[in-house]
Structures are given as structure tokens and as C-alpha cells.
Motif scaffolding. Structure first.
Motif, PDB file in Angstrom:
ATOM      1  N   GLY A 175      52.815  42.062  48.485  1.00 48.50           N
ATOM      2  CA  GLY A 175      52.634  42.834  49.707  1.00 48.50           C
ATOM      3  C   GLY A 175      51.531  42.220  50.543  1.00 48.50           C
ATOM      4  N   GLY A 176      50.942  42.986  51.393  1.00 48.42           N
ATOM      5  CA  GLY A 176      49.850  42.487  52.218  1.00 48.42           C
ATOM      6  C   GLY A 176      49.070  43.619  52.824  1.00 48.42           C
ATOM      7  N   GLU A 177      47.855  43.295  53.280  1.00 50.43           N
ATOM      8  CA  GLU A 177      46.985  44.267  53.945  1.00 50.43           C
ATOM      9  C   GLU A 177      46.788  45.503  53.059  1.00 50.43           C
ATOM     10  OE1 GLU A 177      46.257  45.915  58.492  1.00 50.43           O
ATOM     11  OE2 GLU A 177      48.160  44.981  57.957  1.00 50.43           O
ATOM     12  N   ARG A 178      46.280  45.235  51.846  1.00 54.28           N
ATOM     13  CA  ARG A 178      46.007  46.317  50.911  1.00 54.28           C
ATOM     14  C   ARG A 178      44.531  46.341  50.562  1.00 54.28           C
ATOM     15  NH1 ARG A 178      50.834  44.913  46.670  1.00 54.28           N
ATOM     16  NH2 ARG A 178      52.590  45.782  47.829  1.00 54.28           N
ATOM     17  N   ILE A 179      44.035  47.526  50.333  1.00 49.22           N
ATOM     18  CA  ILE A 179      42.651  47.715  49.899  1.00 49.22           C
ATOM     19  C   ILE A 179      42.674  48.439  48.555  1.00 49.22           C
ATOM     20  CG2 ILE A 179      40.478  48.897  50.374  1.00 49.22           C
ATOM     21  CD1 ILE A 179      40.975  48.468  53.314  1.00 49.22           C
ATOM     22  N   LEU A 183      53.127  48.419  41.619  1.00 47.19           N
ATOM     23  CA  LEU A 183      52.508  47.570  42.632  1.00 47.19           C
ATOM     24  C   LEU A 183      53.545  47.087  43.647  1.00 47.19           C
ATOM     25  CD1 LEU A 183      50.061  45.954  43.691  1.00 47.19           C
ATOM     26  CD2 LEU A 183      50.722  44.125  42.146  1.00 47.19           C
ATOM     27  N   ILE A 184      54.718  46.692  43.167  1.00 47.58           N
ATOM     28  CA  ILE A 184      55.749  46.184  44.059  1.00 47.58           C
ATOM     29  C   ILE A 184      56.223  47.268  45.021  1.00 47.58           C
ATOM     30  CG2 ILE A 184      58.102  45.234  44.105  1.00 47.58           C
ATOM     31  CD1 ILE A 184      57.467  43.940  41.416  1.00 47.58           C
ATOM     32  N   PHE A 219      47.346  43.106  37.848  1.00 49.70           N
ATOM     33  CA  PHE A 219      47.794  44.050  38.869  1.00 49.70           C
ATOM     34  C   PHE A 219      46.967  43.888  40.141  1.00 49.70           C
ATOM     35  CE2 PHE A 219      47.073  48.221  40.860  1.00 49.70           C
ATOM     36  CZ  PHE A 219      48.371  48.616  41.137  1.00 49.70           C
ATOM     37  N   MET A 220      45.685  43.613  39.963  1.00 47.13           N
ATOM     38  CA  MET A 220      44.795  43.524  41.117  1.00 47.13           C
ATOM     39  C   MET A 220      44.881  42.188  41.831  1.00 47.13           C
ATOM     40  SD  MET A 220      41.442  45.318  39.529  1.00 47.13           S
ATOM     41  CE  MET A 220      40.467  44.725  40.905  1.00 47.13           C
ATOM     42  N   ASP A 221      44.861  41.080  41.097  1.00 46.66           N
ATOM     43  CA  ASP A 221      44.832  39.786  41.784  1.00 46.66           C
ATOM     44  C   ASP A 221      45.663  38.714  41.082  1.00 46.66           C
ATOM     45  OD1 ASP A 221      43.310  39.332  39.574  1.00 46.66           O
ATOM     46  OD2 ASP A 221      41.477  38.827  40.630  1.00 46.66           O
ATOM     47  N   GLY A 222      46.670  39.129  40.320  1.00 46.40           N
ATOM     48  CA  GLY A 222      47.578  38.157  39.715  1.00 46.40           C
ATOM     49  C   GLY A 222      48.646  37.717  40.705  1.00 46.40           C
TER      50      GLY A 222
END
Length: 490
Positions: free
Chosen positions: A359-363, A285-286, A350-353
Motif C-alpha cells: 500500500g502507501g501513505e500509511r502511518i 495488512l494487504i 508486517f511493519m517494514d517487510g
């Protein structure tokens, strides 16, 4: 033996001796020698040096400053060096040039002279290998006079990084990433992702779907890209989740490609079974950049995590395995191979922790053919903000396919196709397959006739299956009635 032969022979002997010493003397000794050599060089040339590592030890991912410097120097000063590195820039876009190792580029900025050099350090070991090392350490080194420190640190570096980011953005090409197995990472986390150019041609214009539904999705995407300040105001990470569900062949993967091309985002396709545990999932994710679509396809099949809560509400490991566990193990071959230890909790984090805000602006996009098999916690509103059903082909979707494949806006057979589509269920992939011309001589009429034949066949099979189900239901009711009569007579 003349002078030159003698000189080359002595040089060869020195190289052999040095190589032998390097093999048997500990690497700590050479590091100490390197430190004193640098001090000696600074005594004769008291310049200030700033090193920009490609993979800084304090960070997980690749340095954005390194990438910006690479773009800045490669675009503006590639003509100053004798040796260059070239990489393909993409289809029809030539190559991208960057300076090679040990090359120098000089620049004068506001009367201040600076010098750039690219450096690569290779690991010292006693193993001879023809495989590219994953421990190479690349860096750009900026040197300048001590008296010019304020200018360089104050405005020059800001100028370089800003220009480099702008150059990268202008020449940016979408990429499709996939994660590699944890066993292939080696000792360096930079091996976690592999990528190729993203060249999928799908767009919302060619996507076979009801136009109203497409318009709603496009409006939602545009609103998301403009909502940075809104997400900051409400205290939530700038991300959005989409759940695409429906039967196979209804265009879920094509929808993802259309979203990526509409927003010009990179796509990160995660294979969860290749992720060893929750920690490595967090590292993935990072590494994901901004302006990215994170995809997990067939989420119900990716790992045995989506239904764990239903079979084990306590969350504790069962001491006594059930028969189903034994059968499952036997079906897997009964071996002891290492399996992924990613848990439902790890996937939710991973999704919303906390780490999801790195980061930002991810879908985030999940796809599934069986939405009923997924744990409700995984797809609740707030994690999967929009649930989009990719249903069977409707007449509006057929018209898009007819335009794509046959360049038809209308035809006298369209009404018949409309009637049949309203009576049976058929995927857009099956409709598209019938519309593809099988030869260069095959015209639109023949393609539509093929589709009509496929629709009629599907209708007949559906009616037959419906009759069999109805007959079976009558037979079951009759048996139940006879059983009750026999019981009453006894």
C-alpha cells in the motif's frame, strides 16, 4: 378450478420439483448447465460481457474497480432503475443509493450503447440457514456490441473508473476499522475487517499538549504527506512510524484521533490477540487502504512477544519449561485453548517487510505505558521514526483544557495552578476530570477550586510517600551498618 388457479398450481409444482432437484443434484451439474445456457444466449445476442467481481479470486481484498463502478452508477443513474439499495451515508448526509440485483442501466458514450447489470450468486448447498451467507459473490456486468470493443475498453472504462473514484473521494467519510477473530472469518477473507464511521471530535487545537510540541508533530505529518516522490527516490515504502509512550491518562488515544482528523485518514485498530498467525497478520495488512493510520495500542500487553528475545536469545523453543512457565500456565487456567501464534518476526515484517510496500501513505502508531518492556528491534529508528513522550500535565496543557472546558484564556488562579503543576505529577485526564462542571449552576471559579483541591491533595500524598521512602532508606542503611559491626566483632 379456473385457468389462473391451474397455472399457479403448476408453477408451484415446478418450483418444488426444481428445488428438490437442486438439493440432490451436484453443483457441478448446474455449473455445466449455466455454461451452456450462456453459450445459447450468446448465439442469439452476441454481445461482449465484462464482469467486475467485488472480491476477485486472484486478489485478497475488495476490488477498487467494483467500488468505483458502484459510486459511478449510484450517483449518475440511480433514477433509471425501479429497485435500489440504500445505505446510510453518514450523519446528516442522507443515504447512498445503488442498483439492486438484476437491474439494468443503459448509457450512451460517444455514440456507443453500453448496459450495466448487477449480479449476485448464492452458494448451492443442502443447509437451510437464516444467517447471511459469507459466500455471496457480487459483481457488475458490462455488456456491449463486439464492434464497440475498442471504444469501451480504450476510453469508456477509464472514464467510469476515474469518475467513480472522484465521486467516492468527494463523499468520503472517515472509517474506524477493527479486525475480527479468525474463527469468525468463515471461508472468505472479506470478513477480516469491520468498520464504523469515525466521529471522534479530537483535534490538535483541543489536544492538551505543549504548543511547540504539537507544532513539531503537525509539521512532520504535513511533510510526510508530501514526500511520495522522496520515498520512491530513496527506495523505501511510503510509511512512517510513531511511538506514543507515557503514563496512563496522558492523551495517547486522543493524539491518534487528532492525527486522523488532521490528515483525514482512516484508522485501523488492530487487536493482535485476535490474529491467529503471521499469515493472517499479513492478510490484514494487504486489506488496509492507502491514507490510513494503523494502530496497535498497549503493544507491551498485546502479545507475549515483546520480551521474548530477552528470555530466549537463541530463538529455539525450550525443551524444559521453567517454574515461571508453570506458574504462568496455572494463572491462565491451565486450559488448552488456541492462542495467537503471531511472532515478533512476523510483526516486524508486517511493519517494514516486503509486504508493507503493498500500500502507501500509511502511518503506524504504537502506544505503551511501559516503553522499557518493548524489544528494541520493534521500536528502533526506521520502524518507529518518532518517539513521542506523552508526559504529565504541564501548565501549557492545562491552559488548553481550561479553554476547552471552561472557555477561559486567563484567570487569577492560573498562577497558583502553575506552581502546583510544577511540583507534582498529574495526568491530563485527572486535570480534565476536575475541570468538568458537575452541574449546570457550577461556574469556572468552583471548577478551578476543585482542581486546586485535587492538586493540593496530590502534593500532600507525594510528600508523604517521599518521607516514607526517605525513612525507609535511613532504616535500611542503619540495619546494614549494625550488621557490619556485628560481623566485625565476631
Amino acid at each position: 378450478m379456473n385457468f389462473w388457479e391451474s397455472l399457479f398450481a403448476r408453477i408451484g409444482s415446478l418450483v418444488f420439483i426444481f428445488t428438490t432437484l437442486e438439493r440432490f443434484i451436484p453443483s457441478q451439474f448446474w455449473d455445466t448447465v449455466d455454461i451452456y445456457l450462456r453459450k445459447l444466449a450468446f448465439f442469439f445476442n452476441p454481445n461482449v460481457e465484462i464482469t467486475f467481481d467485488e472480491f476477485p479470486p486472484e486478489d485478497y481484498g475488495r476490488s477498487k474497480a467494483y467500488a468505483a463502478i458502484q459510486a459511478y452508477l449510484g450517483t449518475n443513474f440511480s433514477g433509471q432503475t425501479a429497485r435500489l439499495k440504500a445505505t446510510a451515508a453518514g450523519k446528516g448526509r442522507g443515504v447512498t443509493l445503488s442498483m439492486d440485483d438484476c437491474q439494468e442501466i443503459a448509457e450512451v458514450y460517444k455514440g456507443v450503447k453500453v448496459c450495466w447489470m448487477r449480479s449476485t450468486k448464492y452458494p448451492r448447498n443442502n443447509v437451510i440457514s437464516f444467517k447471511e451467507s459469507v459466500d455471496e459473490k457480487r459483481a457488475y456486468i458490462l455488456s456491449f456490441r463486439q464492434k464497440d470493443r475498442n471504444v469501451v475498453v480504450g476510453s469508456y472504462l477509464t472514464h467510469v473508473l476515474g469518475e467513480g473514484k472522484a465521486i467516492s473521494k468527494r463523499g468520503r467519510k472517515q472509517r474506524l476499522y477493527t479486525n475480527v477473530s479468525g474463527d469468525d472469518w468463515g471461508s472468505d477473507d472479506k470478513m477480516m475487517w469491520r468498520s464504523v464511521g469515525f466521529e471522534h471530535p479530537a483535534t490538535f487545537e483541543t489536544l492538551a499538549m505543549d504548543p511547540k510540541k504539537k507544532k513539531e508533530i503537525m509539521d512532520d505529518l504535513i511533510e510526510f504527506t508530501k514526500a511520495r516522490d522522496y520515498y520512491a527516490k530513496i527506495g523505501k515504502p511510503w510509511k512512517r512510524g510513531y511511538l506514543l509512550y507515557g503514563p496512563p491518562g496522558t492523551g495517547k488515544s486522543t493524539m491518534i484521533a487528532a492525527i486522523a482528523n488532521f490528515l483525514r485518514y482512516d484508522v485501523y485498530d488492530i487487536e493482535l490477540t485476535s490474529v491467529s498467525d503471521n499469515t493472517n497478520l499479513r492478510k490484514l495488512l494487504i486489506e488496509i487502504s492507502k491514507r490510513a493510520i494503523v494502530v496497535i495500542e498497549d503493544i507491551d500487553c498485546s502479545l507475549q512477544i515483546t520480551g521474548k528475545r530477552k528470555g530466549n536469545h537463541s530463538g529455539h523453543k525450550r525443551d524444559n519449561p521453567t517454574v515461571e512457565d508453570a506458574v504462568r500456565k496455572a494463572g491462565d487456567g491451565g486450559d488448552e485453548r488456541e492462542e495467537s501464534k503471531v511472532t515478533l518476526s512476523g510483526l516486524l515484517n508486517f511493519m517494514d517487510g516486503l509486504w508493507s510496500a503493498s500500500g502507501g501513505e500509511r502511518i503506524f502508531v504504537f502506544t505503551t505505558n511501559h516503553v522499557e518492556k518493548i524489544d528494541d528491534a520493534l521500536i528502533r529508528r526506521g520502524r518507529m521514526d518518532r518517539h513521542i513522550e506523552m508526559s504529565y500535565c504541564c501548565f501549557e496543557a492545562f491552559k488548553v483544557l481550561a479553554k476547552n472546558y471552561l472557555d477561559l484564556d486567563s484567570h487569577h488562579m492560573f498562577d497558583a495552578v502553575r506552581c502546583l503543576l510544577s511540583e507534582i505529577e498529574i495526568s491530563t485526564a485527572d486535570v480534565a476530570e476536575s475541570l468538568v462542571p458537575k452541574s449546570a449552576e457550577m461556574g469556572a471559579d468552583e471548577c478551578l477550586e476543585n482542581l486546586m483541591a485535587a492538586l493540593r491533595k496530590g502534593k500532600g500524598e507525594a510528600e508523604k510517600m517521599g518521607g516514607e521512602r526517605q525513612g525507609g532508606e535511613v532504616f535500611r542503611r542503619l540495619k546494614k551498618h549494625i550488621r557490619r559491626r556485628l560481623v566485625a566483632q565476631k
